[in-house]
Design a protein around this motif. Structure first.
Motif, PDB file in Angstrom:
ATOM      1  N   ASN A  19       4.029   6.945   3.553  1.00 58.38           N
ATOM      2  CA  ASN A  19       5.145   6.211   2.954  1.00 58.38           C
ATOM      3  C   ASN A  19       4.850   4.732   2.716  1.00 58.38           C
ATOM      4  O   ASN A  19       5.763   3.941   2.493  1.00 58.38           O
ATOM      5  N   ILE A  20       3.582   4.355   2.748  1.00 58.92           N
ATOM      6  CA  ILE A  20       3.207   2.960   2.499  1.00 58.92           C
ATOM      7  C   ILE A  20       2.759   2.830   1.050  1.00 58.92           C
ATOM      8  O   ILE A  20       1.882   3.559   0.582  1.00 58.92           O
ATOM      9  N   MET A  21       3.362   1.907   0.317  1.00 61.12           N
ATOM     10  CA  MET A  21       2.969   1.642  -1.053  1.00 61.12           C
ATOM     11  C   MET A  21       1.867   0.576  -1.036  1.00 61.12           C
ATOM     12  O   MET A  21       2.111  -0.566  -0.619  1.00 61.12           O
ATOM     13  N   ALA A  22       0.674   0.963  -1.445  1.00 62.82           N
ATOM     14  CA  ALA A  22      -0.462   0.031  -1.461  1.00 62.82           C
ATOM     15  C   ALA A  22      -0.639  -0.497  -2.877  1.00 62.82           C
ATOM     16  O   ALA A  22      -0.932   0.267  -3.796  1.00 62.82           O
ATOM     17  N   CYS A  23      -0.459  -1.793  -3.047  1.00 60.34           N
ATOM     18  CA  CYS A  23      -0.539  -2.417  -4.376  1.00 60.34           C
ATOM     19  C   CYS A  23      -1.993  -2.767  -4.684  1.00 60.34           C
ATOM     20  O   CYS A  23      -2.698  -3.333  -3.851  1.00 60.34           O
ATOM     21  N   ASP A  24      -2.426  -2.439  -5.895  1.00 66.64           N
ATOM     22  CA  ASP A  24      -3.798  -2.709  -6.325  1.00 66.64           C
ATOM     23  C   ASP A  24      -3.855  -3.723  -7.465  1.00 66.64           C
ATOM     24  O   ASP A  24      -4.849  -3.786  -8.182  1.00 66.64           O
ATOM     25  N   LEU A  25      -2.798  -4.521  -7.625  1.00 65.86           N
ATOM     26  CA  LEU A  25      -2.760  -5.469  -8.737  1.00 65.86           C
ATOM     27  C   LEU A  25      -3.591  -6.715  -8.447  1.00 65.86           C
ATOM     28  O   LEU A  25      -4.316  -7.195  -9.315  1.00 65.86           O
ATOM     29  N   CYS A  26      -3.470  -7.268  -7.246  1.00 65.04           N
ATOM     30  CA  CYS A  26      -4.190  -8.508  -6.945  1.00 65.04           C
ATOM     31  C   CYS A  26      -4.986  -8.348  -5.661  1.00 65.04           C
ATOM     32  O   CYS A  26      -4.801  -7.382  -4.917  1.00 65.04           O
ATOM     33  N   PRO A  27      -5.903  -9.270  -5.372  1.00 66.58           N
ATOM     34  CA  PRO A  27      -6.782  -9.126  -4.210  1.00 66.58           C
ATOM     35  C   PRO A  27      -6.075  -9.099  -2.862  1.00 66.58           C
ATOM     36  O   PRO A  27      -6.704  -8.715  -1.855  1.00 66.58           O
ATOM     37  N   HIS A  28      -4.802  -9.478  -2.778  1.00 69.10           N
ATOM     38  CA  HIS A  28      -4.089  -9.348  -1.505  1.00 69.10           C
ATOM     39  C   HIS A  28      -3.966  -7.884  -1.096  1.00 69.10           C
ATOM     40  O   HIS A  28      -3.907  -7.572   0.089  1.00 69.10           O
ATOM     41  N   ARG A  29      -3.870  -6.999  -2.100  1.00 72.16           N
ATOM     42  CA  ARG A  29      -3.720  -5.562  -1.862  1.00 72.16           C
ATOM     43  C   ARG A  29      -2.678  -5.290  -0.780  1.00 72.16           C
ATOM     44  O   ARG A  29      -2.945  -4.647   0.257  1.00 72.16           O
ATOM     45  N   CYS A  30      -1.480  -5.753  -1.029  1.00 77.83           N
ATOM     46  CA  CYS A  30      -0.388  -5.630  -0.058  1.00 77.83           C
ATOM     47  C   CYS A  30      -0.099  -4.166   0.254  1.00 77.83           C
ATOM     48  O   CYS A  30      -0.115  -3.313  -0.630  1.00 77.83           O
ATOM     49  N   ARG A  31       0.183  -3.892   1.511  1.00 79.47           N
ATOM     50  CA  ARG A  31       0.654  -2.584   1.960  1.00 79.47           C
ATOM     51  C   ARG A  31       2.134  -2.742   2.268  1.00 79.47           C
ATOM     52  O   ARG A  31       2.509  -3.419   3.219  1.00 79.47           O
ATOM     53  N   ILE A  32       2.972  -2.132   1.454  1.00 80.65           N
ATOM     54  CA  ILE A  32       4.400  -2.444   1.425  1.00 80.65           C
ATOM     55  C   ILE A  32       5.203  -1.298   2.038  1.00 80.65           C
ATOM     56  O   ILE A  32       5.110  -0.151   1.600  1.00 80.65           O
ATOM     57  N   GLN A  33       5.988  -1.640   3.044  1.00 85.17           N
ATOM     58  CA  GLN A  33       6.872  -0.672   3.688  1.00 85.17           C
ATOM     59  C   GLN A  33       8.033  -0.316   2.756  1.00 85.17           C
ATOM     60  O   GLN A  33       8.375  -1.078   1.845  1.00 85.17           O
ATOM     61  N   PRO A  34       8.678   0.860   2.961  1.00 88.98           N
ATOM     62  CA  PRO A  34       9.843   1.218   2.149  1.00 88.98           C
ATOM     63  C   PRO A  34      10.886   0.102   2.130  1.00 88.98           C
ATOM     64  O   PRO A  34      11.218  -0.477   3.172  1.00 88.98           O
ATOM     65  N   GLU A  35      11.363  -0.226   0.929  1.00 86.04           N
ATOM     66  CA  GLU A  35      12.331  -1.301   0.669  1.00 86.04           C
ATOM     67  C   GLU A  35      11.757  -2.695   0.888  1.00 86.04           C
ATOM     68  O   GLU A  35      12.482  -3.687   0.801  1.00 86.04           O
ATOM     69  N   GLY A  36      10.462  -2.773   1.136  1.00 85.31           N
ATOM     70  CA  GLY A  36       9.828  -4.070   1.317  1.00 85.31           C
ATOM     71  C   GLY A  36       9.240  -4.601   0.023  1.00 85.31           C
ATOM     72  O   GLY A  36       9.140  -3.894  -0.988  1.00 85.31           O
ATOM     73  N   PHE A  37       8.832  -5.871   0.050  1.00 85.28           N
ATOM     74  CA  PHE A  37       8.252  -6.555  -1.099  1.00 85.28           C
ATOM     75  C   PHE A  37       6.798  -6.920  -0.813  1.00 85.28           C
ATOM     76  O   PHE A  37       6.408  -7.134   0.339  1.00 85.28           O
ATOM     77  N   GLY A  38       6.007  -7.043  -1.877  1.00 84.17           N
ATOM     78  CA  GLY A  38       4.691  -7.640  -1.766  1.00 84.17           C
ATOM     79  C   GLY A  38       4.805  -9.145  -1.611  1.00 84.17           C
ATOM     80  O   GLY A  38       5.890  -9.734  -1.743  1.00 84.17           O
ATOM     81  N   ARG A  39       3.674  -9.798  -1.361  1.00 85.53           N
ATOM     82  CA  ARG A  39       3.677 -11.256  -1.162  1.00 85.53           C
ATOM     83  C   ARG A  39       4.192 -12.000  -2.380  1.00 85.53           C
ATOM     84  O   ARG A  39       4.737 -13.096  -2.265  1.00 85.53           O
TER      85      ARG A  39
END
Length: 338
Positions: A19-39
């Motif tokens: 259930n972790i959304m891993a963003c691949d847009l920028c080098p931070h590669r945020c791992r975002i919890q449900p209802e959470g935001f990236g940096r």
């Protein structure tokens, strides 16, 4: 206007650990919890998918001289429709647009415009070019791509920090005509401490944009006591010359106190002029001084014969020596798109 969230699914992400959304847009590669935001505050995990939460949210729009971006070698003397959103994936302590870049969606008044709305507006107003600027455009990835799809003839320029992964950056290159990338310093300590990023990622982005054939200009904001040592700027200049091209325009811009760096003094004019001269002596063909008015410091000269081909006073531009993209005097081809 009430807040509108079209829940457009983001691109460049994957699921990790169920259930972790891993963003691949920028080098931070945020791992975002449900209802959470990236940096960046622009991407949110909603109902098992990553959403482009800033999609279509416009905080700022204006018609600017293209030199304001700054672009000195891309369609000089023209005006460009400029739009910005909210959020950023870096957090620069001196950001002059912090009221939008550091403000989460929903905390800053914005207006919703669909990609179709913006493309139609540009056609109605006879704008043939649009700049995504003011805040970081790469976190508006989906919106930029959709605006292009709505009107492929609309020329797109990005004013960006270059903090974006290579795959999405190449996609942005495929729809962009020009990019100005901020190289904020040439040392990792500055990036880590004052911006929350890494220099190597930005350098690679500059190289990718150049390799993809997109018109590229670089801006180096000179901050006293932070990134203004002669050795550091010399390394930056040498990297531009050797890893990109001597023909890539470089803008040395004057710092003014803002956001969390109100006690840092403005950049001395002599420092900017010294770096401009150093860049030229090191082999860069086009080095400029920005955020000041100074005779000749923003003019363009032919690197072959030395003739002035564009004179600038602020945003007033006088093209005096160009024949298309060639010097009118010696016929040398210049790195200028008209």
């Amino acid at each position: 206007m009430a807040f509108i969230n079209p829940n457009i699914e983001a691109r460049h992400w994957h699921i990790e650990d169920g259930n972790i959304m891993a963003c691949d847009l920028c080098p931070h590669r945020c791992r975002i919890q449900p209802e959470g935001f990236g940096r960046c505050t622009a991407r949110k995990a909603v109902n098992g998918k990553l959403v482009a939460y800033n999609y279509g949210r416009i905080s700022s729009m204006a018609v600017d001289p293209i030199e304001k971006k700054p672009f000195y070698h891309y369609r000089p003397g023209t005006r460009i429709f400029s739009v910005g959103s909210v959020g950023c994936n870096l957090h620069c302590e001196y950001c002059q647009n912090y009221s939008i870049s550091m403000s989460p969606i929903g905390k800053k008044r914005t207006t919703f415009k669909s990609a179709e709305d913006i493309a139609a507006f540009c056609r109605q107003q006879n704008f043939d070019q649009i700049a995504f600027t003011y805040n970081e455009p790469s976190i508006w990835f989906e919106y930029i791509m959709d605006v292009h799809e709505c009107d492929p003839d609309l020329k797109i320029a990005l004013v960006t920090n270059g903090y974006v992964c290579e795959e999405p950056l190449k996609e942005l290159c495929s729809v962009s005509d020009a990019m100005n990338i901020d190289v904020k310093a040439f040392n990792d300590r500055f990036y880590n401490r004052l911006c929350g990023g890494k220099l190597e990622d930005v350098k690679r982005s500059c190289e990718v944009v150049f390799e993809q054939g997109v018109h590229l200009e670089l801006t180096y904001l000179v901050i006293p006591g932070q990134n203004d040592s002669t050795g550091e700027v010399a390394k930056f200049v040498e990297w531009v010359r050797d890893s990109l091209s001597p023909d890539v325009p470089v803008h040395f811009s004057r710092f003014h106190p803002d956001y969390n760096m109100m006690t840092t003094p403005m950049t001395p004019v002599d420092t900017l002029l010294r770096f401009q001269g150093m860049a030229e002596d090191s082999g860069l063909n086009y080095a400029y001084v920005g955020n000041i008015l100074h005779d000749d410091a923003s003019d363009t000269y032919c690197p072959e014969c030395g003739a002035a081909v564009i004179k600038r006073t602020g945003y007033m531009v006088d093209i005096i020596g160009l024949d298309g993209d060639r010097c009118a005097f010696c016929k040398h081809r210049l790195n200028i798109i008209r």
